[in-house]
Design an enzyme around this catalytic site. Sequence first.
Site, PDB file in Angstrom:
ATOM      1  CG  HIS A 203      -2.107  -0.862   1.092  1.00 19.84           C
ATOM      2  ND1 HIS A 203      -3.364  -0.451   1.435  1.00 19.84           N
ATOM      3  CD2 HIS A 203      -2.244  -2.123   0.634  1.00 19.84           C
ATOM      4  CE1 HIS A 203      -4.230  -1.409   1.199  1.00 19.84           C
ATOM      5  NE2 HIS A 203      -3.571  -2.447   0.725  1.00 19.84           N
ATOM      6  CB  SER A 207       1.111  -2.675  -7.796  1.00 23.50           C
ATOM      7  OG  SER A 207       0.274  -3.153  -6.771  1.00 23.50           O
ATOM      8  CE  LYS A 229      -6.722  -8.500 -15.678  1.00 20.78           C
ATOM      9  NZ  LYS A 229      -5.621  -7.619 -16.132  1.00 20.78           N
ATOM     10  CG  ASP A 230      -6.839 -10.708  -8.707  1.00 25.85           C
ATOM     11  OD1 ASP A 230      -6.194 -10.749  -9.772  1.00 25.85           O
ATOM     12  OD2 ASP A 230      -6.519  -9.982  -7.747  1.00 25.85           O
ATOM     13  CD  GLU A 273       6.345 -34.029  -0.652  1.00 22.56           C
ATOM     14  OE1 GLU A 273       5.159 -33.751  -0.858  1.00 22.56           O
ATOM     15  OE2 GLU A 273       6.828 -35.144  -0.959  1.00 22.56           O
TER      16      GLU A 273
END
Length: 385
Positions: A203, A207, A229-230, A273
């Site tokens: 924030h 971005s 979109k997400d 793994e």
Amino acid sequence: MTKNISIGSGAIYPVVKGTFYDLPCPANLSVWWGLGSLLGVCVAGQVLTGWFLSFYYTAHEDLAYSSVIFIMKEVNFGWLMRSFHINVANFMFVCLYFHVGRGIYYGSFRMYKVWATGVVLLLLVMLTAFTGYVLPWSQMAYWAAQVISSMVTAVPVFGGDIAMWVWGGYAVGNITLKRLFSIHFLLPFVILGVFFLHLIFLHVTGSGNPLGLDSECNLVRFHSFFTVKDLVGVSGGLLIVVFMISFYPYSLLDGGSFIACDYMETPASIHPEWYFLFAYAILRSVPNKIGGIVLLLLSILVLFVLPEIWCGKMEGFCFYPGCQFLFWTWIFNFIILTYVGSQGVDQPFVMAGEWGTIYYFLFFPLVGIMQHLEDTFSKKSQYAS
């Protein structure tokens, strides 16, 4: 930055509203920026299913494996919860590695606080995954715990004492299992705390975007431009998980995970793994035990220094052809190391692991040199024109 698109009469919005509704985002974010939301959904799913599984799991060396079988066969929808927990963990690491790769390629590491908390989250998720892998106390789980926890014996002078403190005795046993279960149960809450810190820094700095430009003049709300979109990305991810649960619920587990622990029989091959295999290959590439452990830790910690190495005029690798080549060869090298980690200690895998380890770490200074050369060449070309 938030003032440019703020709405309503109040100047301060609740955290949830500010994150999922009014968060100002660059308008040109691509699908690769949706991985953060997908990872958040994965964390929530893991916490909920893990909480359910803890109702029936018993952290005791004589009962742990039986309690897992009880969950699978006797508890209503227990098989579904465990299958979901296992497959989402694997899917989460796929998203994490893509998320880190996107951050490197597009230069998101330049926002240092966001990047640093992201690397911490990667370390915490890895630790959580390891402690969870051990909990069924199967043949592979026990011997993996034995091998990994024994690494601390390489510490000079105090190695033996540290190992006894980790084990809770003279060997891996019941107390070790209880401690690992406690750690596995508490770590998700730590992850959630760091996750919110990660969001707070996001924030503050805003971005990044594919072009690496200052996009304060072209911001849009997170909702509904990116929530839709997400949601499409999350729906696609859930379809993959549902497919895995329905048709291949345990295909990613080692065969030793279906055999009860036997302290007297060592498996022919002990390996972690798949999402740890690259680090395991790096560990095995060094004949010296403590040297291998140091490189194992540095394989993740080296991500912290990437912002200090990069001093290019452009934001990310995507604007430098030479750096792009180095990046994609590094990704290919990561895949090779993952494959090498799943193989035995034989040729040509030993040599491939050694060369792969060298390039894994050499990549970071190389990109610093490459971007400097490309910036210098570009500047000279401008003067020449």
